[in-house]
Design a protein around this motif. Structure first.
Motif, PDB file in Angstrom:
ATOM      1  N   LYS A 155     -26.218  79.394 -39.029  1.00 24.66           N
ATOM      2  CA  LYS A 155     -27.625  78.982 -38.940  1.00 24.66           C
ATOM      3  C   LYS A 155     -27.769  77.765 -38.030  1.00 24.66           C
ATOM      4  CE  LYS A 155     -31.628  77.972 -41.815  1.00 24.66           C
ATOM      5  NZ  LYS A 155     -32.111  77.854 -43.196  1.00 24.66           N
ATOM      6  N   LYS A 175     -29.664  77.609 -34.324  1.00 25.78           N
ATOM      7  CA  LYS A 175     -30.702  76.627 -33.992  1.00 25.78           C
ATOM      8  C   LYS A 175     -30.312  75.823 -32.753  1.00 25.78           C
ATOM      9  CE  LYS A 175     -33.475  72.947 -35.965  1.00 25.78           C
ATOM     10  NZ  LYS A 175     -33.794  72.172 -37.154  1.00 25.78           N
ATOM     11  N   TRP A 181     -29.409  84.258 -35.876  1.00 25.42           N
ATOM     12  CA  TRP A 181     -28.213  84.209 -36.709  1.00 25.42           C
ATOM     13  C   TRP A 181     -27.311  85.391 -36.377  1.00 25.42           C
ATOM     14  CZ3 TRP A 181     -25.978  87.570 -40.125  1.00 25.42           C
ATOM     15  CH2 TRP A 181     -24.994  87.050 -40.955  1.00 25.42           C
TER      16      TRP A 181
END
Length: 75
Positions: free
Chosen positions: A20, A24, A30
């Motif tokens: 995760k 980002k 993901w």
């Protein structure tokens, strides 16, 4: 503080906080990160973001994880 040397995409992903967090960091999904881990390679266009994040935690990973060959001059 000693430098950590990671050799696999799995080690890099874990060190940067998991799938995760890497998703980002790179602006990817993901599932894309899962694929990188499964294929043992990062896309070349993630090099700067991931290498910068590793530098921030005093860590390194080989350029070969991005498909880059080792320079003969580096020997």
């Amino acid at each position: 503080m000693s430098t950590s040397h990671f050799r696999t995409t799995s080690e890099v992903i874990a060190a940067l906080g998991g799938k995760k967090a890497v998703a980002k960091l790179t602006g990817r999904s993901w599932s894309a990160v899962w694929n990188w881990e499964d294929r043992e390679a990062f896309p070349p266009n993630t090099y700067t973001a991931i290498k910068s994040a590793l530098t921030a935690i005093n860590a390194t990973a080989p350029d070969s994880l991005w498909g880059m060959a080792r320079s003969e001059m580096a020997s």
